[in-house]
Design a protein around this motif. Structure first.
Motif, PDB file in Angstrom:
ATOM      1  N   ILE A  42      -4.230   2.687  10.745  1.00  0.00           N
ATOM      2  CA  ILE A  42      -3.538   3.928  11.082  1.00  0.00           C
ATOM      3  C   ILE A  42      -2.034   3.702  11.179  1.00  0.00           C
ATOM      4  N   VAL A  43      -1.622   2.594  11.814  1.00  0.00           N
ATOM      5  CA  VAL A  43      -0.193   2.291  11.925  1.00  0.00           C
ATOM      6  C   VAL A  43       0.400   2.010  10.539  1.00  0.00           C
ATOM      7  N   SER A  44      -0.346   1.263   9.718  1.00  0.00           N
ATOM      8  CA  SER A  44       0.118   0.980   8.353  1.00  0.00           C
ATOM      9  C   SER A  44       0.233   2.267   7.549  1.00  0.00           C
ATOM     10  N   SER A  45      -0.716   3.161   7.743  1.00  0.00           N
ATOM     11  CA  SER A  45      -0.682   4.441   7.047  1.00  0.00           C
ATOM     12  C   SER A  45       0.497   5.282   7.506  1.00  0.00           C
ATOM     13  N   LEU A  46       0.802   5.194   8.798  1.00  0.00           N
ATOM     14  CA  LEU A  46       1.972   5.891   9.327  1.00  0.00           C
ATOM     15  C   LEU A  46       3.242   5.382   8.650  1.00  0.00           C
ATOM     16  N   LEU A  47       3.405   4.054   8.604  1.00  0.00           N
ATOM     17  CA  LEU A  47       4.578   3.468   7.963  1.00  0.00           C
ATOM     18  C   LEU A  47       4.649   3.839   6.487  1.00  0.00           C
ATOM     19  N   PHE A  48       3.509   3.796   5.815  1.00  0.00           N
ATOM     20  CA  PHE A  48       3.461   4.155   4.400  1.00  0.00           C
ATOM     21  C   PHE A  48       3.946   5.585   4.204  1.00  0.00           C
ATOM     22  N   GLY A  49       3.430   6.495   5.017  1.00  0.00           N
ATOM     23  CA  GLY A  49       3.808   7.896   4.876  1.00  0.00           C
ATOM     24  C   GLY A  49       5.269   8.149   5.187  1.00  0.00           C
ATOM     25  N   LEU A  50       5.809   7.421   6.176  1.00  0.00           N
ATOM     26  CA  LEU A  50       7.217   7.578   6.514  1.00  0.00           C
ATOM     27  C   LEU A  50       8.116   7.086   5.379  1.00  0.00           C
ATOM     28  N   PHE A  51       7.729   5.980   4.757  1.00  0.00           N
ATOM     29  CA  PHE A  51       8.539   5.402   3.679  1.00  0.00           C
ATOM     30  C   PHE A  51       8.387   6.147   2.364  1.00  0.00           C
ATOM     31  N   PHE A  52       7.168   6.497   2.005  1.00  0.00           N
ATOM     32  CA  PHE A  52       6.897   6.923   0.631  1.00  0.00           C
ATOM     33  C   PHE A  52       7.059   8.431   0.482  1.00  0.00           C
ATOM     34  N   GLY A  53       8.157   8.822  -0.141  1.00  0.00           N
ATOM     35  CA  GLY A  53       8.421  10.227  -0.413  1.00  0.00           C
ATOM     36  C   GLY A  53       8.524  10.492  -1.897  1.00  0.00           C
ATOM     37  N   ALA A  54       9.064  11.642  -2.243  1.00  0.00           N
ATOM     38  CA  ALA A  54       9.142  12.034  -3.651  1.00  0.00           C
ATOM     39  C   ALA A  54      10.047  11.106  -4.445  1.00  0.00           C
ATOM     40  N   GLY A  55      11.164  10.669  -3.826  1.00  0.00           N
ATOM     41  CA  GLY A  55      12.060   9.755  -4.519  1.00  0.00           C
ATOM     42  C   GLY A  55      11.369   8.465  -4.912  1.00  0.00           C
ATOM     43  N   ASN A  56      10.407   8.044  -4.089  1.00  0.00           N
ATOM     44  CA  ASN A  56       9.663   6.821  -4.379  1.00  0.00           C
ATOM     45  C   ASN A  56       8.741   6.992  -5.579  1.00  0.00           C
ATOM     46  N   LEU A  57       8.454   8.211  -5.941  1.00  0.00           N
ATOM     47  CA  LEU A  57       7.661   8.478  -7.149  1.00  0.00           C
ATOM     48  C   LEU A  57       8.548   8.565  -8.385  1.00  0.00           C
ATOM     49  N   ILE A  58       9.654   9.299  -8.281  1.00  0.00           N
ATOM     50  CA  ILE A  58      10.414   9.615  -9.488  1.00  0.00           C
ATOM     51  C   ILE A  58      11.377   8.500  -9.905  1.00  0.00           C
ATOM     52  N   PHE A  59      11.966   7.774  -8.952  1.00  0.00           N
ATOM     53  CA  PHE A  59      12.941   6.744  -9.327  1.00  0.00           C
ATOM     54  C   PHE A  59      12.310   5.567 -10.068  1.00  0.00           C
ATOM     55  N   PRO A  60      11.160   5.030  -9.640  1.00  0.00           N
ATOM     56  CA  PRO A  60      10.563   3.944 -10.433  1.00  0.00           C
ATOM     57  C   PRO A  60      10.096   4.384 -11.811  1.00  0.00           C
ATOM     58  N   VAL A  61       9.618   5.634 -11.945  1.00  0.00           N
ATOM     59  CA  VAL A  61       9.225   6.120 -13.273  1.00  0.00           C
ATOM     60  C   VAL A  61      10.440   6.174 -14.194  1.00  0.00           C
TER      61      VAL A  61
END
Length: 465
Positions: free
Chosen positions: A19-38
């Motif tokens: 749950i804590v890892s999922s919290l951190l993942f959700g806080l970090f991973f936004g739309a920019g994290n999808l579009i910039f690496p692509v």
């Protein structure tokens, strides 16, 4: 604080760590994290592996170090990271970080990216401005409601939104791997990435803003772990560090897939103006008209989780340092300001965020590295001061040269660029702060050791007397 006992003396379960890892993942991973690496994959083409390695340094390793910096120094937020340089610097640094990842750039981008990529293609041109106004209003209303009670942040992000997001993302990768659009290793490389793939990928990682976010999210993560009964700073920091390793490791694997997906897309498409367009083309290729709805859902889920974390961290930190204004009022002000900025549009937000990132990231990187290694020099302010002062000048110059043409192409802007290229190593790679920062760190450690030796000598003299 070290004497505070845990309310929960039992080790956390695997489920609680998840749950804590999922919290951190959700806080970090936004739309920019999808579009910039692509987009990085499209720009680097056949050199995608080298560019990806540079990207992983600033988009994965650095955010992990920011989480570890919070843990090692037992900090509760970005203010504590800058505290060795005094309360004035710490407060100023905190405000700059929150302004950048908050209402000026980062938080508004969560709404504009999801709208521009997921919703705008479905609207007629004359309805785009109204559509953005309505969408961003509903978006930040949802972020406000989910963050209204601080305890809801854990439930909203960790338990509900992330699993759905990961399922949708896995489906996207499955389509790409089962039927790739081209062979990544044989795709065209854009001119900037022919010889500078690693450093360009490194700088592209700035755009995720995750190293800055990691510092700001510290208070949210510490609060969440406290709610699990780990109220002692030492045990709290251990839980945060372990969960952080798992969360950013998962993000790193996703980045590898996204960069590869962008590179393979060159088999069917030209290089897109940005990663949002590229991701939209990929979805249309695999899913046709259904791809728009799929992409809109994916991006909105990614964006809302990050927005919840950003507005919550902003309100928590500002309420702590300006307690006359309540958490809920700060939260409302943050959401309102982000809504207003979002309606300037994605292009304007990205154009003006770049110089601020070029200025703040060098400071963030040196403070993160100093925090992680601080036990070696007892968090001596002398080491911090020398390193940060030597970083300040090249960081300021890099900000000037990164502004839009109205500033960077002025007489002053051109003079700054000329000075950088003539006198600062690695300026062409956007890394002109590295050598001055290393010099500052060496000087700081030298002064620390000299002063320590003098103190020890004085103590020995007193004992002899």
């Amino acid at each position: 604080m070290e004497n505070v006992k845990d309310l929960n003396h039992k080790p956390l379960s695997v489920k609680q760590y998840a749950i804590v890892s999922s919290l951190l993942f959700g806080l970090f991973f936004g739309a920019g994290n999808l579009i910039f690496p692509v987009h990085l994959g499209q720009l680097s083409g056949a050199h995608w592996v080298v560019a990806m390695l540079g990207f992983l340094c600033t988009a994965v390793a650095l955010p992990l170090l920011s989480v570890l910096a919070i843990s090692v120094t037992r900090s509760k937020g970005v203010y504590d990271i800058g505290r060795p340089l005094g309360p004035a610097f710490a407060l100023g640094f905190m405000i700059l970080i929150h302004a950048t990842i908050g209402p000026l750039f980062g938080t508004p981008r969560t709404a504009t990216v999801s709208f521009t990529v997921g919703v705008q293609p479905l609207l007629p041109k004359n309805a785009v401005h109204l559509g953005l106004l309505v969408f961003s209003g509903l978006f930040f209303l949802a972020a406000f409601l989910c963050s209204y009670k601080q305890s809801n942040i854990m439930t909203s992000i960790g338990k509900l939104l992330n699993p759905l997001f990961l399922v949708l993302l896995f489906a996207t990768f499955l389509l790409g791997f089962l039927s790739p659009m081209g062979h990544a290793a044989s795709q065209t490389v854009t001119s900037a990435y022919v010889n500078g793939s690693f450093f360009n990928g490194f700088l592209q990682g700035y755009n995720t803003m995750d190293a800055l976010s990691g510092l700001a999210f510290g208070v949210t993560v510490v609060t969440a772990v406290n709610e699990m009964g780990k109220t002692n700073p030492i045990s709290n920091s251990k839980v945060t560090a372990k969960a952080g390793v798992f969360a950013v490791g998962t993000i790193g694997l996703i980045y590898v897939g996204l960069v590869w997906l962008g590179a393979t897309s060159l088999g069917k498409f030209n290089v897109s103006p940005d990663g949002g367009v590229a991701f939209n083309q990929i979805m249309n290729y695999y899913l046709g008209g259904v791809g728009h709805a799929f992409l809109a859902t994916l991006l909105t889920l990614a964006c809302i989780t990050t927005a919840i974390g950003l507005v919550g961290a902003f309100a928590q930190d500002f309420h702590k340092h300006f307690p006359k204004v309540s958490y809920k009022v700060w939260l409302g002000l943050m959401c309102l300001a982000s809504f207003l900025t979002a309606n300037f549009g994605l292009d304007q937000i990205i154009a003006w965020s770049t110089p601020m990132l070029m200025f703040l990231y060098p400071f963030a990187m040196v403070l993160i590295l100093l925090s992680v290694t601080s036990p070696l020099f007892h968090r001596d302010p002398v080491v911090y001061a020398w390193t940060v002062v030597c970083t300040a000048v090249p960081a300021f110059l890099e900000m000037i040269s990164s502004f839009p043409p109205v500033v960077s192409q002025s007489g002053f802007g051109k003079a700054v660029t000329t000075f950088q290229s003539n006198y600062l190593p690695f300026a062409s790679a956007g890394m002109d702060w590295v050598v001055p920062a290393l010099v500052g760190a060496i000087l700081g450690v030298t002064f620390h050791l000299v002063l320590k030796a003098k103190r020890n000598g004085a103590v020995e003299s007193e004992k002899e007397d």
